[in-house]
Design a protein around this motif. Structure first.
Motif, PDB file in Angstrom:
ATOM      1  N   MET A   1       0.848  -1.172   0.000  1.00  0.00           N
ATOM      2  CA  MET A   1       0.000   0.000   0.000  1.00  0.00           C
ATOM      3  C   MET A   1       0.894   1.236   0.000  1.00  0.00           C
ATOM      4  O   MET A   1       1.905   1.290   0.687  1.00  0.00           O
ATOM      5  N   GLN A   2       0.482   2.196  -0.766  1.00  0.00           N
ATOM      6  CA  GLN A   2       1.198   3.465  -0.818  1.00  0.00           C
ATOM      7  C   GLN A   2       0.162   4.580  -0.902  1.00  0.00           C
ATOM      8  O   GLN A   2      -0.798   4.481  -1.668  1.00  0.00           O
ATOM      9  N   GLU A   3       0.367   5.600  -0.107  1.00  0.00           N
ATOM     10  CA  GLU A   3      -0.578   6.708  -0.099  1.00  0.00           C
ATOM     11  C   GLU A   3       0.184   8.021  -0.118  1.00  0.00           C
ATOM     12  O   GLU A   3       1.146   8.208   0.634  1.00  0.00           O
ATOM     13  N   THR A   4      -0.263   8.933  -0.981  1.00  0.00           N
ATOM     14  CA  THR A   4       0.342  10.252  -1.069  1.00  0.00           C
ATOM     15  C   THR A   4      -0.653  11.291  -0.590  1.00  0.00           C
ATOM     16  O   THR A   4      -1.789  11.307  -1.057  1.00  0.00           O
ATOM     17  N   ILE A   5      -0.221  12.137   0.333  1.00  0.00           N
ATOM     18  CA  ILE A   5      -1.058  13.223   0.837  1.00  0.00           C
ATOM     19  C   ILE A   5      -0.383  14.537   0.471  1.00  0.00           C
ATOM     20  O   ILE A   5       0.764  14.783   0.866  1.00  0.00           O
ATOM     21  N   GLN A   6      -1.078  15.340  -0.303  1.00  0.00           N
ATOM     22  CA  GLN A   6      -0.580  16.665  -0.632  1.00  0.00           C
ATOM     23  C   GLN A   6      -0.677  17.531   0.616  1.00  0.00           C
ATOM     24  O   GLN A   6      -1.725  17.559   1.272  1.00  0.00           O
ATOM     25  N   GLN A  18      -2.948  11.033  10.674  1.00  0.00           N
ATOM     26  CA  GLN A  18      -3.975  10.011  10.914  1.00  0.00           C
ATOM     27  C   GLN A  18      -3.788   8.798  10.007  1.00  0.00           C
ATOM     28  O   GLN A  18      -3.902   7.663  10.455  1.00  0.00           O
ATOM     29  N   ARG A  19      -3.493   9.034   8.729  1.00  0.00           N
ATOM     30  CA  ARG A  19      -3.290   7.914   7.792  1.00  0.00           C
ATOM     31  C   ARG A  19      -2.061   7.104   8.189  1.00  0.00           C
ATOM     32  O   ARG A  19      -2.075   5.875   8.117  1.00  0.00           O
ATOM     33  N   GLY A  20      -0.993   7.787   8.597  1.00  0.00           N
ATOM     34  CA  GLY A  20       0.201   7.074   9.042  1.00  0.00           C
ATOM     35  C   GLY A  20      -0.083   6.188  10.237  1.00  0.00           C
ATOM     36  O   GLY A  20       0.359   5.035  10.295  1.00  0.00           O
ATOM     37  N   ARG A  21      -0.838   6.723  11.186  1.00  0.00           N
ATOM     38  CA  ARG A  21      -1.197   5.934  12.370  1.00  0.00           C
ATOM     39  C   ARG A  21      -2.056   4.731  11.977  1.00  0.00           C
ATOM     40  O   ARG A  21      -1.839   3.618  12.469  1.00  0.00           O
ATOM     41  N   GLU A  22      -3.017   4.932  11.081  1.00  0.00           N
ATOM     42  CA  GLU A  22      -3.885   3.827  10.640  1.00  0.00           C
ATOM     43  C   GLU A  22      -3.080   2.736   9.938  1.00  0.00           C
ATOM     44  O   GLU A  22      -3.298   1.542  10.184  1.00  0.00           O
ATOM     45  N   ALA A  24       0.127   2.115  10.302  1.00  0.00           N
ATOM     46  CA  ALA A  24       0.972   1.480  11.321  1.00  0.00           C
ATOM     47  C   ALA A  24       0.158   0.484  12.154  1.00  0.00           C
ATOM     48  O   ALA A  24       0.631  -0.620  12.451  1.00  0.00           O
ATOM     49  N   ARG A  25      -1.061   0.863  12.513  1.00  0.00           N
ATOM     50  CA  ARG A  25      -1.930  -0.049  13.281  1.00  0.00           C
ATOM     51  C   ARG A  25      -2.224  -1.301  12.470  1.00  0.00           C
ATOM     52  O   ARG A  25      -2.127  -2.422  12.975  1.00  0.00           O
ATOM     53  N   THR A  26      -2.543  -1.120  11.186  1.00  0.00           N
ATOM     54  CA  THR A  26      -2.845  -2.249  10.307  1.00  0.00           C
ATOM     55  C   THR A  26      -1.651  -3.198  10.191  1.00  0.00           C
ATOM     56  O   THR A  26      -1.822  -4.412  10.111  1.00  0.00           O
ATOM     57  N   LEU A  27      -0.441  -2.644  10.209  1.00  0.00           N
ATOM     58  CA  LEU A  27       0.764  -3.469  10.108  1.00  0.00           C
ATOM     59  C   LEU A  27       1.117  -4.179  11.407  1.00  0.00           C
ATOM     60  O   LEU A  27       1.983  -5.054  11.425  1.00  0.00           O
ATOM     61  N   GLY A  28       0.468  -3.800  12.509  1.00  0.00           N
ATOM     62  CA  GLY A  28       0.699  -4.472  13.780  1.00  0.00           C
ATOM     63  C   GLY A  28       1.616  -3.743  14.737  1.00  0.00           C
ATOM     64  O   GLY A  28       2.058  -4.320  15.739  1.00  0.00           O
ATOM     65  N   PHE A  29       1.899  -2.472  14.489  1.00  0.00           N
ATOM     66  CA  PHE A  29       2.741  -1.701  15.398  1.00  0.00           C
ATOM     67  C   PHE A  29       2.007  -1.475  16.715  1.00  0.00           C
ATOM     68  O   PHE A  29       0.788  -1.333  16.751  1.00  0.00           O
ATOM     69  N   SER A  30       2.776  -1.410  17.795  1.00  0.00           N
ATOM     70  CA  SER A  30       2.214  -1.139  19.118  1.00  0.00           C
ATOM     71  C   SER A  30       1.663   0.297  19.153  1.00  0.00           C
ATOM     72  O   SER A  30       2.004   1.123  18.304  1.00  0.00           O
ATOM     73  N   ILE A  31       0.852   0.573  20.156  1.00  0.00           N
ATOM     74  CA  ILE A  31       0.315   1.924  20.335  1.00  0.00           C
ATOM     75  C   ILE A  31       1.458   2.933  20.473  1.00  0.00           C
ATOM     76  O   ILE A  31       1.402   4.034  19.928  1.00  0.00           O
ATOM     77  N   VAL A  32       2.505   2.557  21.194  1.00  0.00           N
ATOM     78  CA  VAL A  32       3.649   3.452  21.384  1.00  0.00           C
ATOM     79  C   VAL A  32       4.299   3.766  20.037  1.00  0.00           C
ATOM     80  O   VAL A  32       4.579   4.930  19.725  1.00  0.00           O
ATOM     81  N   ASP A  33       4.547   2.755  19.233  1.00  0.00           N
ATOM     82  CA  ASP A  33       5.156   2.992  17.923  1.00  0.00           C
ATOM     83  C   ASP A  33       4.212   3.713  16.968  1.00  0.00           C
ATOM     84  O   ASP A  33       4.654   4.538  16.168  1.00  0.00           O
ATOM     85  N   GLN A  34       2.923   3.440  17.051  1.00  0.00           N
ATOM     86  CA  GLN A  34       1.954   4.193  16.245  1.00  0.00           C
ATOM     87  C   GLN A  34       2.052   5.675  16.579  1.00  0.00           C
ATOM     88  O   GLN A  34       2.017   6.531  15.685  1.00  0.00           O
ATOM     89  N   LEU A  58       4.455  10.922   1.472  1.00  0.00           N
ATOM     90  CA  LEU A  58       4.202   9.619   0.865  1.00  0.00           C
ATOM     91  C   LEU A  58       4.402   8.562   1.948  1.00  0.00           C
ATOM     92  O   LEU A  58       5.481   8.486   2.547  1.00  0.00           O
ATOM     93  N   ILE A  59       3.373   7.765   2.206  1.00  0.00           N
ATOM     94  CA  ILE A  59       3.422   6.729   3.236  1.00  0.00           C
ATOM     95  C   ILE A  59       3.320   5.375   2.542  1.00  0.00           C
ATOM     96  O   ILE A  59       2.386   5.134   1.779  1.00  0.00           O
ATOM     97  N   THR A  60       4.290   4.504   2.821  1.00  0.00           N
ATOM     98  CA  THR A  60       4.336   3.195   2.181  1.00  0.00           C
ATOM     99  C   THR A  60       4.500   2.115   3.230  1.00  0.00           C
ATOM    100  O   THR A  60       5.354   2.237   4.114  1.00  0.00           O
ATOM    101  N   ASP A  61       3.698   1.054   3.121  1.00  0.00           N
ATOM    102  CA  ASP A  61       3.938  -0.094   3.983  1.00  0.00           C
ATOM    103  C   ASP A  61       5.036  -0.933   3.339  1.00  0.00           C
ATOM    104  O   ASP A  61       5.105  -1.067   2.132  1.00  0.00           O
TER     105      ASP A  61
END
Length: 136
Positions: A1-6, A18-22, A24-34, A58-61
């Motif tokens: 997944m790749q997302e670009t935010i202007q 918010q998208r970065g946190r989402e 990161a959560r989807t990938l399984g990162f802890s709340i602290v790392d999110q 640009l956010i990429t998993d």
């Protein structure tokens, strides 16, 4: 997944965070790392607004198997660039009367941090956080 935010305004910086946190959560990162990821994205996006006016995040998993899961964030602009990169990475230094914790703080929060900047051309900052600590 790749997302670009202007990044055109503070509202866009909030969306990027918010998208970065989402992601990161989807990938399984802890709340602290999110939270670390969200803070880092927020700092980079705010720097775009403050120093360049506009740019993009640009956010990429990064998924290449169980042990190779991470998130990469690239913040890029065509602004004035950073004239003294060494100084910009010193805790407490700020050209905007801020606390001077943005870039140094972001570097500490993430596993990987790199800057490509050319005065008068722009800046591209790449940060990565890995789910498993062997990537440090």
């Amino acid at each position: 997944m790749q997302e670009t935010i202007q990044i055109l305004s503070e509202a866009d910086a909030i969306v990027a965070r918010q998208r970065g946190r989402e992601i990161a959560r989807t990938l399984g990162f802890s709340i602290v790392d999110q939270t670390r990821i969200a803070i880092s994205i927020s700092e980079l996006a705010r720097n775009i607004i403050l120093y360049a006016g506009t740019g993009e995040v640009l956010i990429t998993d990064l998924v290449a198997g169980y042990d190779d899961i991470g998130i990469e964030v690239i913040a890029a602009d065509n602004g004035p660039g950073i004239s003294d990169l060494n100084l910009a990475l010193v805790d407490g230094y700020s050209t905007s009367n801020g606390l001077g914790m943005g870039l140094p703080g972001t570097k500490r929060l993430m596993d990987e941090f790199s800057i490509d900047t050319t005065p008068g051309v722009g800046t591209r900052i790449t940060i990565r956080k890995w789910l498993h600590s062997r990537h440090f």
